[in-house]
Enzyme design. Sequence first.
Site, PDB file in Angstrom:
ATOM      1  N   GLY A 141      -1.563  -4.251  -3.738  1.00 28.14           N
ATOM      2  CA  GLY A 141      -0.375  -4.205  -2.895  1.00 28.14           C
ATOM      3  C   GLY A 141      -0.550  -4.912  -1.565  1.00 28.14           C
ATOM      4  N   THR A 142      -1.703  -4.723  -0.944  1.00 28.69           N
ATOM      5  CA  THR A 142      -1.925  -5.322   0.376  1.00 28.69           C
ATOM      6  C   THR A 142      -1.857  -6.844   0.290  1.00 28.69           C
ATOM      7  OG1 THR A 142      -3.272  -3.437   1.028  1.00 28.69           O
ATOM      8  CG2 THR A 142      -3.576  -5.465   2.294  1.00 28.69           C
TER       9      THR A 142
ATOM     10  N   ASN B 110       6.005   5.425   1.029  1.00 30.39           N
ATOM     11  CA  ASN B 110       4.777   6.063   0.533  1.00 30.39           C
ATOM     12  C   ASN B 110       4.527   7.448   1.123  1.00 30.39           C
ATOM     13  OD1 ASN B 110       4.460   3.973   2.634  1.00 30.39           O
ATOM     14  ND2 ASN B 110       2.476   4.918   2.921  1.00 30.39           N
TER      15      ASN B 110
ATOM     16  N   GLN C 116       5.045   1.890  -4.448  1.00 28.91           N
ATOM     17  CA  GLN C 116       5.182   3.296  -4.830  1.00 28.91           C
ATOM     18  C   GLN C 116       6.195   3.492  -5.961  1.00 28.91           C
ATOM     19  OE1 GLN C 116       3.453   5.977  -3.842  1.00 28.91           O
ATOM     20  NE2 GLN C 116       2.194   4.859  -2.390  1.00 28.91           N
TER      21      GLN C 116
ATOM     22  N   SER D  46       1.193  -2.649  -7.135  1.00 26.91           N
ATOM     23  CA  SER D  46      -0.243  -2.369  -7.123  1.00 26.91           C
ATOM     24  C   SER D  46      -0.600  -1.487  -8.316  1.00 26.91           C
ATOM     25  CB  SER D  46      -0.583  -1.648  -5.821  1.00 26.91           C
ATOM     26  OG  SER D  46      -1.915  -1.211  -5.856  1.00 26.91           O
TER      27      SER D  46
ATOM     28  N   HIS E  55      -3.185   0.440  -9.133  1.00 24.99           N
ATOM     29  CA  HIS E  55      -3.793   1.782  -9.050  1.00 24.99           C
ATOM     30  C   HIS E  55      -2.796   2.871  -8.677  1.00 24.99           C
ATOM     31  CE1 HIS E  55      -4.456   2.478  -4.598  1.00 24.99           C
ATOM     32  NE2 HIS E  55      -4.206   1.194  -4.571  1.00 24.99           N
TER      33      HIS E  55
ATOM     34  N   THR F  49     -11.120 -16.511  -9.922  1.00 28.18           N
ATOM     35  CA  THR F  49     -11.323 -16.201 -11.338  1.00 28.18           C
ATOM     36  C   THR F  49     -10.522 -14.964 -11.729  1.00 28.18           C
ATOM     37  OG1 THR F  49     -13.495 -17.196 -11.249  1.00 28.18           O
ATOM     38  CG2 THR F  49     -13.111 -15.649 -13.067  1.00 28.18           C
TER      39      THR F  49
ATOM     40  N   CYS G 257      -3.899   5.719   3.884  1.00 27.14           N
ATOM     41  CA  CYS G 257      -4.558   4.709   4.702  1.00 27.14           C
ATOM     42  C   CYS G 257      -4.658   5.180   6.145  1.00 27.14           C
ATOM     43  CB  CYS G 257      -3.774   3.397   4.625  1.00 27.14           C
ATOM     44  SG  CYS G 257      -3.203   3.065   2.982  1.00 27.14           S
TER      45      CYS G 257
END
Length: 375
Positions: A72-73, A151, A179, A199, A201, A237, A324
């Site tokens: 996401g970042t 979030n 989210q 994202s 995860h 990669t 965070c």
Amino acid sequence: MGDVVYADNAATTKLDQDAFNAMIPWLLDDYGNASQSYTFARKQKKAIAEARNIIAECIGAEPEEIFFTSGGTESDNWAIKGVMDADTNASIVTSSIEHHAVLKACASVERQGNSVFYLPVDPKGIVSIKRCREFLSGSSIKLVSVMLANNEIGTIEPISEIASLAHEYGALMHTDAVQAVGHIPINVKDLQVDLLSASGHKFNSPKGIGFLYIKKGTSIKPYMDGGAQEFGFRAGTENVPSIVAMAVALKKNCSEMKENNEKLKRIESIFFQTLNQGNIDYIKNGSDNKIPGNVSLSIKGVSGEMLFHRLDLKKIFISTGSACDSQNTQISHVIKAIAVPSDYAEGTIRISFGKDNEESDAQTIASAIVDILKR
Ligand code: PLP
């Protein structure tokens, strides 16, 4: 989950078992570099293409519009910096409750000379469309970036309405959907967005993988310079095991979304029933139109930090604000923006249930909160 109760799924989720199984061959046997032209890379190339097709289908996009990133970042930074591209005459509109990945990317382009305008939100956390129109009509806005779901409080924003407004004034529309993807139905055409960040995860994929949707024809600079991966737009990669796992997890979450969300609604209702039986004085933050399972509460006269540590001792894992920000004991920018009364604000906690939680977890957490507060 044994004797641990994990309810911080907005911070990260458990890797889905099928997604994990799908990774193994690419780690141990078919580990070739997908960018090579020999036959040992053919399977990898095909797997990436299939994953791109699956992900595109899950969000109503074309495969060539999906660009794999590290999460996401990176997707947020790429969308903002890539569109602004050192064009110092242009400005950005964003909201005051964005994740720091967006806020700090905006601050970075601001240091290069771009102006950034921040949209206020109402007490439910919904951005002001009126202010958005005022900003768009008053300055040369190149990009509007408003998150699809917050979030901390889970509020879902009126993205299609904001996007059509942005387009009316010739601006591009980006949404941080980190989210939301895998949790609520998403169609980029219905949302009318040009860019969308996701994202892995946050929806039961491995950490360190995500994607940016870039609508065909959108003018954006490549983010990473180097090899020709991702159509020459994002060098590096390819992370084949994680890309494959992300597609498996997203497809599974999307196909099981209805059942998962019904279960999460039941879990939430048990949580509140148990809390109410304990006569706790709290405010429920956010809008009713929110991410299922995301519960933000502000409890009167209590320290959220104290509650967090006491629950931690009981092996119950929740959050005081955004993950965070967990080092930061200050009241978060989101809680400030929605103007939670000062005698409640410090007692803010976020409980985010996920598909692996059970109704008994809701009871355990709420009973533990009541127990801690009654002592
Ligand atoms: N945007 C939002 C709304 C988030 O909740 C998060 C993570 O908490 C991010 C961006 C950053 O995502 P990642 O952890 O994949 O870098």
